[in-house]
Design an enzyme around this catalytic site. Structure first.
Site, PDB file in Angstrom:
ATOM      1  N   GLU A   1     -10.155   4.108  -7.954  1.00 20.21           N
ATOM      2  CA  GLU A   1      -9.439   5.225  -7.340  1.00 20.21           C
ATOM      3  C   GLU A   1      -9.905   6.620  -7.783  1.00 20.21           C
ATOM      4  OE1 GLU A   1      -5.209   4.617  -7.719  1.00 20.21           O
ATOM      5  OE2 GLU A   1      -5.212   3.086  -6.155  1.00 20.21           O
TER       6      GLU A   1
ATOM      7  N   GLU B   1      -5.637  -3.441  -3.591  1.00 22.30           N
ATOM      8  CA  GLU B   1      -4.246  -3.141  -3.949  1.00 22.30           C
ATOM      9  C   GLU B   1      -3.445  -2.912  -2.673  1.00 22.30           C
ATOM     10  OE1 GLU B   1      -3.717  -0.020  -6.790  1.00 22.30           O
ATOM     11  OE2 GLU B   1      -5.334  -0.716  -8.091  1.00 22.30           O
TER      12      GLU B   1
END
Length: 486
Positions: free
Chosen positions: A348, A452
């Site tokens: 991320e 995710e």
């Protein structure tokens, strides 16, 4: 953000038809299967929301590293302000506090208690990144220091309410002058009445509860006692095996490469835990993705990247070089391990603070490092968070073989989803996410997987059936990902 592995949540998900169809084959998995996995979040990289009780024993726990505060003179009734957000003077002039009047604190692990007042050492960082500084008794405080040392270190005394005193390490107290300056020349020791050296300190955000805050808050010895040895055990791998999971994604922090004695305040032991995890995985025929979740300097300013104060410093060349060394360490140690499926180069990165022209060369160098040790291990690159188009990574020509792009799908953390109804959320999955996955699967480039996702949203009145419908829609759509789903 991570999906935390929970036996109970997982079992409930199974009852809600957590069934993945078999389509493309992922090299390294047994049979014609795709990845069907879970994240082992909150274990080797701490995220406070997963286990908030980890932080319960920290004294002054409302002032952990990265806490944002605003400071107001009780006599002038004005806020302390770093003019222009930092880099110049400090004044005590504002009636209303905003970003220039908000400071992120760094806590020094040097604390003591006396009477009913607690005193701790802190450094104050402005919204533009400079630190408040004062070079001795009689100085006028400014916001001009680029890095902190002794002149940027202040002691805060707190009484039982929001009032504080701020003083230099030499013992001289700061005061707000009638000329609206912050100076280090208050005579003597102030009381807690209305005087020039007494301020009201409001805590406006205390959002970072990661590895840095845990280790720095407890101190090295007490932090070592925390949950690493009990949070994930071999029994969890047994449980996953029995429920058909074939892969785990294991977040790690950059300090693992320095185990058993990582730089302060981080604590050792994560390398041994990762070694154990791969051995347990091998025993139960489960594959592992090692995910560099926290890079030096922080790639997104969040707690799960072990940010100290919410800033993103990773794009600096020194930090990138250090990160590549960590990838080299992980690849050299685990490339030949039978349980390794792949290495994720970075979790991320922020689109707002990590430019693509910095990220892509890093990904390319990371790919080459992994290939130096393994011709087949999957190299996984994560999309930038913050509305970046993942297609940018498909167009980057990062590598030729066994490249995977990791997408994180949340109907959260974005104002776009705030007012969506149950039906709106489900339609978004079918219309937007399904179309995106189809486009990426047809892009003739890297494989794609959903690393995710979560069965949570901003709907406040959702019924159990609403949640089941929302989860079912996600599972149906995300199963199309060519690499698999976590």
């Amino acid at each position: 953000m991570d999906i935390v592995f929970s036996k109970w949540v997982f079992a409930f998900s199974l009852s809600c038809c957590l069934i993945f169809s078999i389509a493309l084959s992922v090299e390294g998995l047994h049979g014609n299967s795709k990845v069907r996995g879970v994240n082992l979040g909150g274990w080797l990289v701490i995220e406070g929301w997963i286990k908030p009780s980890l932080f319960d024993g920290i004294r002054n726990g409302d002032m952990l590293d990265g806490t944002q505060v605003q400071i107001k003179s009780v006599t002038l009734e004005k806020y302390v302000c770093a003019e222009s957000g930092g880099g110049t003077d400090v004044s005590v002039t504002r009636d209303v506090a905003s970003s220039w009047e908000t400071f992120s604190v760094r806590c020094l692990p040097n604390l003591f208690l006396f009477n009913l007042v607690s005193a701790y050492e802190f450094q104050f960082r402005t919204s533009q990144g400079q630190f408040l500084t004062c070079d001795g008794e009689g100085c006028v405080v400014s916001a001009t220091a680029k890095s902190p040392s002794t002149p940027e270190t202040f002691e805060i005394e707190r009484n039982n309410d929001s009032r504080v005193h701020i003083k230099l390490k030499s013992g001289t107290y700061l005061q707000a002058t009638l000329g609206n300056q912050l100076t280090s020349d208050y005579p003597g020791m102030p009381g807690w009445d209305d005087n020039a050296a007494t301020f009201e300190m409001a805590i406006v955000a205390n959002n970072l509860h990661g590895d840095y805050q845990l280790a720095n808050g407890y101190g090295h010895e007490r932090a070592k006692e925390r949950h690493r040895n009990t949070f994930i055990t071999i029994e969890d791998f047994n449980f996953l095996y029995r429920h058909g999971i074939n892969t785990v994604r294991i977040p790690v922090g950059w300090w693992i490469a320095f185990d058993p004695d990582p730089p302060a305040p981080f604590i050792g032991g994560s390398l041994e835990a990762l070694d154990n995890a791969l051995s347990w995985a091998e025993a139960y025929n489960i594959k592992c993705i090692i995910d560099l979740h926290a890079a030096p300097g922080s790639q997104n300013g969040m707690e799960h990247s072990a940010s100290r104060d919410g800033t993103t410093d990773w794009p600096a060349s020194d930090y990138i070089s250090q990160t590549l060394d960590v990838i080299d360490f992980l690849a050299s140690r685990y490339a030949k391990h039978p349980a390794l499926l792949g290495i994720e180069l970075l979790n991320e990165p922020s689109a707002a603070t990590v430019p693509l022209d910095i990220l892509v060369p890093y990904y390319k160098q990371g790919y080459q490092i992994v290939r130096k040790y393994s011709p087949t291990a999957y190299v996984i690159v994560c999309q930038r968070i913050g509305n970046a188009d993942p297609l940018e990574l498909y167009q980057a020509n990062i590598g030729l073989h066994n490249i995977v792009v990791d997408l994180h799908y949340y109907n959260l953390f974005d104002t776009f989803f705030v007012n969506m109804s149950t039906v709106d959320n489900i339609l978004f999955i079918y219309k937007s996410r399904e179309a995106q996955l189809q486009a990426l699967n047809n892009a003739n480039g890297p494989l794609v997987f959903i690393g995710e996702w979560v069965n949570e949203w901003n709907v406040t009145s959702g019924t159990q059936k609403d949640y089941q419908d929302f989860g079912g829609a996600q599972l149906e759509v995300y199963n199309a990902a060519s690499f698999g789903v976590f």
